[in-house]
Write an enzyme that holds these catalytic residues in place. Structure first.
Site, mmCIF file in Angstrom:
data_model
loop_
_atom_site.group_PDB
_atom_site.id
_atom_site.type_symbol
_atom_site.label_atom_id
_atom_site.label_comp_id
_atom_site.label_asym_id
_atom_site.label_seq_id
_atom_site.Cartn_x
_atom_site.Cartn_y
_atom_site.Cartn_z
ATOM 1 N N ASP A 1 -3.316 8.274 -14.093
ATOM 2 C CA ASP A 1 -2.910 6.875 -14.217
ATOM 3 C C ASP A 1 -3.035 6.158 -12.878
ATOM 4 O O ASP A 1 -2.379 6.527 -11.905
ATOM 5 C CB ASP A 1 -1.463 6.808 -14.714
ATOM 6 C CG ASP A 1 -0.964 5.371 -14.844
ATOM 7 O OD1 ASP A 1 -1.458 4.667 -15.739
ATOM 8 O OD2 ASP A 1 -0.103 4.971 -14.049
ATOM 9 N N TYR B 1 -3.153 -0.698 -6.840
ATOM 10 C CA TYR B 1 -2.813 0.446 -5.991
ATOM 11 C C TYR B 1 -3.710 0.469 -4.745
ATOM 12 O O TYR B 1 -4.944 0.432 -4.857
ATOM 13 C CB TYR B 1 -2.931 1.756 -6.745
ATOM 14 C CG TYR B 1 -1.894 1.944 -7.833
ATOM 15 C CD1 TYR B 1 -0.781 1.117 -7.914
ATOM 16 C CD2 TYR B 1 -2.030 2.945 -8.789
ATOM 17 C CE1 TYR B 1 0.164 1.295 -8.908
ATOM 18 C CE2 TYR B 1 -1.082 3.131 -9.787
ATOM 19 C CZ TYR B 1 0.008 2.289 -9.839
ATOM 20 O OH TYR B 1 0.955 2.466 -10.832
ATOM 21 N N GLY C 1 3.836 11.564 -8.884
ATOM 22 C CA GLY C 1 3.302 10.689 -7.850
ATOM 23 C C GLY C 1 2.772 11.386 -6.615
ATOM 24 O O GLY C 1 2.121 10.768 -5.788
#
Length: 275
Positions: free
Chosen positions: A28, A33, A239
């Protein structure tokens, strides 16, 4: 992949390899980002470089990305912008399709019918295979679903043993009712699961640690597993870019939760006993 931007190509491939080896296939990312340090779109660009270097990676993963955050506006879900955002993501990623495309944050000023038409056009053109939302309220999801011929297949809320609103306010119940996958962002509470700083956080960490110790896994793996035990079957978004920490995520499957253990974490998070 929100920390993915800025890595060397070899480090980027190592992180992806660790995920594949752990059985992780959903990746994802988002066009935003990288913004702030590396730049808007830089995480997608790096993944595109990985695909160029190792084309076989693309078909091994479910590729998810997001669009709609437009600093400093801050949000834009107009049909014109969404169409451009999808095309730009495809170009940066160096691919001809996005498996799951999501609106990153709701734009209050765009009518849901306009969003639906843009998504339908991208879906019909084969640019996106599925459509989801991120950080939408239940009402926003229900309203958009009424206008969209392309089903909303996923929702991405913040969810962790320290952020239990999603469990108690009906969001996960709606996901079950609408058959939406739940992608849980910040499943470690922004790092506070590993480094608790107040009494509530310490109580939650303690409840997780007890279960983790009995199964021979880390508190991190227990936190992922606690989220995954919900009947909505949320998918924690890992993450970390550290291969060892990525591999550790697979330990979540080593835990079998009793109701007593699972509720003990919930009670610690609530700070008060259940009724």
């Amino acid at each position: 992949m929100w920390r993915f931007a800025g890595l060397e190509l070899s480090a980027a491939r190592a992180a992806i390899d660790a995920a594949f080896e752990a059985g992780i296939t959903l990746f994802d990312t988002a066009d935003i980002y990288g913004f702030g340090e590396q730049g808007f779109g830089k995480a997608e660009e790096l993944l595109g470089r990985v695909f160029a270097d190792a084309p076989e990676y693309r078909d091994r993963m479910v590729l998810a990305t997001k669009g709609g955050i437009t600093p400093p506006t801050p949000y834009n879900s107009s049909a014109e912008y969404l169409t451009k955002a999808i095309d730009d993501s495809l170009q940066r990623l160096g691919t001809d399709r996005i498996d799951l495309w999501q609106i990153h944050r709701p734009d209050i000023l765009t009518h849901p019918q306009e969003i639906a038409r843009a998504v339908e056009a991208a879906h019909s053109a084969g640019k996106i295979r599925a459509f989801g939302v991120s950080n939408f309220t239940q009402a926003q999801i229900s309203t958009l679903a009424q206008f969209s011929a392309v089903p909303i297949v996923s929702t991405q809320p913040e969810l962790s043993p320290l952020r239990i609103d999603t469990i108690e306010n009906g969001e996960l119940d709606q996901a079950i009712a609408m058959d939406m996958a739940v992608l849980a962002w910040s499943p470690l509470g922004g790092g506070r699961i590993g480094d608790p700083s107040n009494e509530r956080e310490q109580n939650v960490a303690g409840a997780l640690s007890g279960v983790a110790a009995s199964h021979g896994v880390s508190r991190t793996a227990a936190a992922y597993s606690w989220i995954m035990a919900h009947p909505a079957r949320p998918i924690p978004i890992v993450g970390s870019q550290n291969p060892a920490r990525i591999a550790e995520a697979a330990d979540a499957f080593k835990i079998t939760w009793t109701r007593a253990d699972w509720y003990s974490v919930l009670v610690a998070a609530r700070g008060v006993p259940l009724p």
